[in-house]
Design a protein around this motif. Structure first.
Motif, PDB file in Angstrom:
ATOM      1  N   ASP A 170      21.685   5.806 -26.278  1.00 38.08           N
ATOM      2  CA  ASP A 170      20.359   5.814 -26.909  1.00 38.08           C
ATOM      3  C   ASP A 170      20.450   5.411 -28.374  1.00 38.08           C
ATOM      4  O   ASP A 170      19.652   4.602 -28.873  1.00 38.08           O
ATOM      5  CB  ASP A 170      19.730   7.198 -26.802  1.00 38.08           C
ATOM      6  CG  ASP A 170      19.181   7.495 -25.417  1.00 38.08           C
ATOM      7  OD1 ASP A 170      19.035   6.553 -24.623  1.00 38.08           O
ATOM      8  OD2 ASP A 170      18.895   8.684 -25.136  1.00 38.08           O
ATOM      9  N   LEU A 173      21.285   1.575 -28.819  1.00 39.17           N
ATOM     10  CA  LEU A 173      20.155   0.699 -28.513  1.00 39.17           C
ATOM     11  C   LEU A 173      19.059   0.796 -29.573  1.00 39.17           C
ATOM     12  O   LEU A 173      18.541  -0.226 -30.041  1.00 39.17           O
ATOM     13  CB  LEU A 173      19.582   1.047 -27.140  1.00 39.17           C
ATOM     14  CG  LEU A 173      20.417   0.615 -25.929  1.00 39.17           C
ATOM     15  CD1 LEU A 173      19.889   1.266 -24.650  1.00 39.17           C
ATOM     16  CD2 LEU A 173      20.434  -0.902 -25.787  1.00 39.17           C
ATOM     17  N   GLU A 174      18.705   2.023 -29.949  1.00 40.28           N
ATOM     18  CA  GLU A 174      17.627   2.196 -30.925  1.00 40.28           C
ATOM     19  C   GLU A 174      18.018   1.608 -32.281  1.00 40.28           C
ATOM     20  O   GLU A 174      17.197   0.949 -32.940  1.00 40.28           O
ATOM     21  CB  GLU A 174      17.291   3.682 -31.068  1.00 40.28           C
ATOM     22  CG  GLU A 174      16.560   4.257 -29.867  1.00 40.28           C
ATOM     23  CD  GLU A 174      16.121   5.690 -30.105  1.00 40.28           C
ATOM     24  OE1 GLU A 174      16.271   6.189 -31.241  1.00 40.28           O
ATOM     25  OE2 GLU A 174      15.616   6.327 -29.153  1.00 40.28           O
ATOM     26  N   ARG A 177      17.972  -2.152 -32.287  1.00 39.63           N
ATOM     27  CA  ARG A 177      16.595  -2.671 -32.325  1.00 39.63           C
ATOM     28  C   ARG A 177      15.961  -2.522 -33.706  1.00 39.63           C
ATOM     29  O   ARG A 177      14.965  -3.168 -33.999  1.00 39.63           O
ATOM     30  CB  ARG A 177      15.741  -1.983 -31.258  1.00 39.63           C
ATOM     31  CG  ARG A 177      16.140  -2.407 -29.846  1.00 39.63           C
ATOM     32  CD  ARG A 177      15.100  -2.072 -28.788  1.00 39.63           C
ATOM     33  NE  ARG A 177      15.350  -2.870 -27.601  1.00 39.63           N
ATOM     34  CZ  ARG A 177      16.082  -2.476 -26.557  1.00 39.63           C
ATOM     35  NH1 ARG A 177      16.610  -1.261 -26.560  1.00 39.63           N
ATOM     36  NH2 ARG A 177      16.285  -3.273 -25.529  1.00 39.63           N
ATOM     37  N   TRP A 198      17.308   4.294 -16.123  1.00 40.66           N
ATOM     38  CA  TRP A 198      16.440   3.248 -16.674  1.00 40.66           C
ATOM     39  C   TRP A 198      16.976   2.686 -17.996  1.00 40.66           C
ATOM     40  O   TRP A 198      16.499   1.681 -18.480  1.00 40.66           O
ATOM     41  CB  TRP A 198      15.015   3.760 -16.847  1.00 40.66           C
ATOM     42  CG  TRP A 198      14.842   4.848 -17.866  1.00 40.66           C
ATOM     43  CD1 TRP A 198      14.523   4.693 -19.182  1.00 40.66           C
ATOM     44  CD2 TRP A 198      14.972   6.250 -17.657  1.00 40.66           C
ATOM     45  NE1 TRP A 198      14.449   5.913 -19.813  1.00 40.66           N
ATOM     46  CE2 TRP A 198      14.715   6.892 -18.887  1.00 40.66           C
ATOM     47  CE3 TRP A 198      15.276   7.044 -16.545  1.00 40.66           C
ATOM     48  CZ2 TRP A 198      14.762   8.273 -19.031  1.00 40.66           C
ATOM     49  CZ3 TRP A 198      15.309   8.408 -16.686  1.00 40.66           C
ATOM     50  CH2 TRP A 198      15.058   9.015 -17.928  1.00 40.66           C
ATOM     51  N   VAL A 199      17.981   3.334 -18.566  1.00 45.16           N
ATOM     52  CA  VAL A 199      18.586   2.888 -19.822  1.00 45.16           C
ATOM     53  C   VAL A 199      19.868   2.099 -19.566  1.00 45.16           C
ATOM     54  O   VAL A 199      20.183   1.158 -20.298  1.00 45.16           O
ATOM     55  CB  VAL A 199      18.884   4.095 -20.743  1.00 45.16           C
ATOM     56  CG1 VAL A 199      19.631   3.656 -21.995  1.00 45.16           C
ATOM     57  CG2 VAL A 199      17.590   4.802 -21.116  1.00 45.16           C
ATOM     58  N   ARG A 200      20.589   2.464 -18.518  1.00 44.56           N
ATOM     59  CA  ARG A 200      21.894   1.850 -18.242  1.00 44.56           C
ATOM     60  C   ARG A 200      21.830   0.318 -18.158  1.00 44.56           C
ATOM     61  O   ARG A 200      22.657  -0.376 -18.772  1.00 44.56           O
ATOM     62  CB  ARG A 200      22.482   2.448 -16.968  1.00 44.56           C
ATOM     63  CG  ARG A 200      23.920   2.012 -16.687  1.00 44.56           C
ATOM     64  CD  ARG A 200      24.474   2.701 -15.446  1.00 44.56           C
ATOM     65  NE  ARG A 200      25.771   2.156 -15.111  1.00 44.56           N
ATOM     66  CZ  ARG A 200      26.908   2.508 -15.673  1.00 44.56           C
ATOM     67  NH1 ARG A 200      26.911   3.412 -16.632  1.00 44.56           N
ATOM     68  NH2 ARG A 200      28.048   1.953 -15.309  1.00 44.56           N
ATOM     69  N   PRO A 201      20.886  -0.285 -17.416  1.00 46.39           N
ATOM     70  CA  PRO A 201      20.826  -1.756 -17.372  1.00 46.39           C
ATOM     71  C   PRO A 201      20.601  -2.378 -18.747  1.00 46.39           C
ATOM     72  O   PRO A 201      21.132  -3.451 -19.041  1.00 46.39           O
ATOM     73  CB  PRO A 201      19.645  -2.045 -16.439  1.00 46.39           C
ATOM     74  CG  PRO A 201      19.499  -0.812 -15.610  1.00 46.39           C
ATOM     75  CD  PRO A 201      19.868   0.320 -16.520  1.00 46.39           C
ATOM     76  N   ASP A 202      19.825  -1.709 -19.582  1.00 46.68           N
ATOM     77  CA  ASP A 202      19.536  -2.210 -20.929  1.00 46.68           C
ATOM     78  C   ASP A 202      20.818  -2.310 -21.746  1.00 46.68           C
ATOM     79  O   ASP A 202      21.124  -3.358 -22.329  1.00 46.68           O
ATOM     80  CB  ASP A 202      18.536  -1.272 -21.607  1.00 46.68           C
ATOM     81  CG  ASP A 202      17.993  -1.835 -22.919  1.00 46.68           C
ATOM     82  OD1 ASP A 202      18.350  -2.977 -23.299  1.00 46.68           O
ATOM     83  OD2 ASP A 202      17.194  -1.137 -23.570  1.00 46.68           O
ATOM     84  N   ILE A 203      21.608  -1.235 -21.784  1.00 51.40           N
ATOM     85  CA  ILE A 203      22.829  -1.267 -22.588  1.00 51.40           C
ATOM     86  C   ILE A 203      23.839  -2.256 -22.008  1.00 51.40           C
ATOM     87  O   ILE A 203      24.516  -2.980 -22.754  1.00 51.40           O
ATOM     88  CB  ILE A 203      23.447   0.149 -22.742  1.00 51.40           C
ATOM     89  CG1 ILE A 203      24.614   0.113 -23.725  1.00 51.40           C
ATOM     90  CG2 ILE A 203      23.894   0.706 -21.405  1.00 51.40           C
ATOM     91  CD1 ILE A 203      24.257  -0.249 -25.132  1.00 51.40           C
ATOM     92  N   ASN A 205      23.236  -5.011 -20.427  1.00 50.27           N
ATOM     93  CA  ASN A 205      22.804  -6.370 -20.780  1.00 50.27           C
ATOM     94  C   ASN A 205      23.038  -6.678 -22.254  1.00 50.27           C
ATOM     95  O   ASN A 205      23.433  -7.787 -22.613  1.00 50.27           O
ATOM     96  CB  ASN A 205      21.318  -6.557 -20.441  1.00 50.27           C
ATOM     97  CG  ASN A 205      21.077  -6.716 -18.952  1.00 50.27           C
ATOM     98  OD1 ASN A 205      21.930  -7.247 -18.233  1.00 50.27           O
ATOM     99  ND2 ASN A 205      19.941  -6.254 -18.483  1.00 50.27           N
ATOM    100  N   ARG A 206      22.814  -5.709 -23.123  1.00 49.33           N
ATOM    101  CA  ARG A 206      23.057  -5.920 -24.563  1.00 49.33           C
ATOM    102  C   ARG A 206      24.548  -6.141 -24.832  1.00 49.33           C
ATOM    103  O   ARG A 206      24.933  -6.944 -25.669  1.00 49.33           O
ATOM    104  CB  ARG A 206      22.555  -4.722 -25.368  1.00 49.33           C
ATOM    105  CG  ARG A 206      21.077  -4.374 -25.201  1.00 49.33           C
ATOM    106  CD  ARG A 206      20.106  -5.423 -25.699  1.00 49.33           C
ATOM    107  NE  ARG A 206      19.966  -6.582 -24.851  1.00 49.33           N
ATOM    108  CZ  ARG A 206      19.307  -6.605 -23.685  1.00 49.33           C
ATOM    109  NH1 ARG A 206      18.767  -5.523 -23.195  1.00 49.33           N
ATOM    110  NH2 ARG A 206      19.201  -7.740 -23.006  1.00 49.33           N
TER     111      ARG A 206
END
Length: 326
Positions: A170, A173-174, A177, A198-203, A205-206
């Motif tokens: 968290d 990512l925050e 951004r 719902w957060v795992r794919p975001d990190i 991909n980053r």
């Protein structure tokens, strides 16, 4: 000194649940909390979203209405605050417990403001107060923190995030951004498996696109004023660095538990001794409630599965009282 049937140490959700249950069962009680209402939740990151849905965070069947399926920190603070206020719970805030002793079957609890006695004590202190230190040179520098609050603070800074759990992900990512140059330092080979789905794919991909950098199977060797030194698989790496978030987890206050006389397992889990059917420890009249029951397994107990501790404990206390009277 004021005397109570039960003293509850810790004013988090489970401590509040214990207070509600004590009041419902006609037991005199006081909740002692060293900070504000639900102090641990108050110290969570400002934008934190819970893994659990709102109904799983409810206590005493009081509805928790959230605008999203997964409520955020500010909604939880409002929910628990309203419960305390509307039920006129006897809670003493910003009062720290200093010592608990027992003599002739009566507990004496001393705080930095007062003293109390009771037949029973419940420890519901959670685990968020003591961070797991990484024990490297420079960890005590002002630029290092074991708690993350607001991404704005790290804008336009070179930030190292140590860890791969929900809190670390968290924060990474925050802060990215908000314009931070983020590097994650991860002891294992991947992002933690318990990261919110719902957060795992975001990190991932980053990390894949390189927006956030990561060193896997790596540890911190040293933290300096303007650098951080990493032991990576390819050898030692020196990175320019402005701030470090060492989000490597937290632990219960084991010293406090041992001082109370509670026996802990000898293995790395350090599980406290208690009877699951009553939540009473090896010390007569001393009970555990909430996350603290899991020792170092801080992922084992949550609000949703430990809120049942409150009625279990109060039923056990009432049964004892009835036996004493008869």
């Amino acid at each position: 000194m004021q005397h109570f049937d039960v003293i509850i140490i810790g004013g988090g959700p489970i401590g509040i649940a214990c207070g509600l249950e004590a009041k419902k069962k006609g037991l005199s009680y006081v909740i002692i909390e060293k900070g504000p209402i639900v102090n641990s939740l108050f110290n969570y990151p400002i934008n934190m979203q819970f893994f659990s849905s709102s109904e799983k965070l409810e206590i005493d069947e009081i509805p928790f209405i959230s605008k999203d399926a997964k409520p955020k920190r500010n909604e939880a603070l409002e929910y628990y605050r309203r419960i305390v206020v509307s039920n006129k719970l006897n809670i003493h805030l910003f009062e720290k417990v200093l010592d608990v002793t027992k003599e002739k079957g009566i507990f004496e609890v001393k705080t930095d403001k007062d003293g109390y006695t009771a037949q029973n004590v419940i420890v519901a202190t959670g685990f968020y107060d003591l961070p797991n230190k990484i024990n490297v040179p420079g960890e005590d520098l002002p630029k290092v923190s074991h708690y993350y609050k607001d991404p704005h603070f790290y804008a336009s800074q070179k930030l190292a995030v140590i860890g791969a759990s929900n809190s670390a992900v968290d924060a990474a990512l925050e802060c990215w951004r908000k314009g931070s140059e983020v590097t994650m330092i991860i002891r294992g080979p991947e992002i933690g498996q318990r990261v919110k789905y719902w957060v795992r794919p975001d990190i991932l991909n980053r990390l894949k696109e390189g927006s956030i950098k990561a060193y896997y199977n790596s540890t911190v060797k040293e933290i300096k004023e303007k650098e951080i030194i990493i032991n990576a698989p390819g050898g030692e790496v020196v990175l320019e660095n402005d701030f470090v978030l060492a989000l490597t987890g937290y632990m219960p206050n084991f010293n406090f538990l041992k001082k109370l006389g509670i026996e802990l397992s000898k293995d790395e889990k350090r599980l406290p001794t208690y009877n699951p059917s009553t939540m009473e420890t090896n010390v007569d009249g001393l009970y555990l409630a909430g996350v603290i029951c899991g020792g170092m397994e801080t992922h084992k107990w949550f609000i949703e599965n430990s809120r049942v501790h409150a009625p279990i404990i109060m039923d056990a206390i009432l049964e004892k009282q009835q036996k004493t009277v008869s």
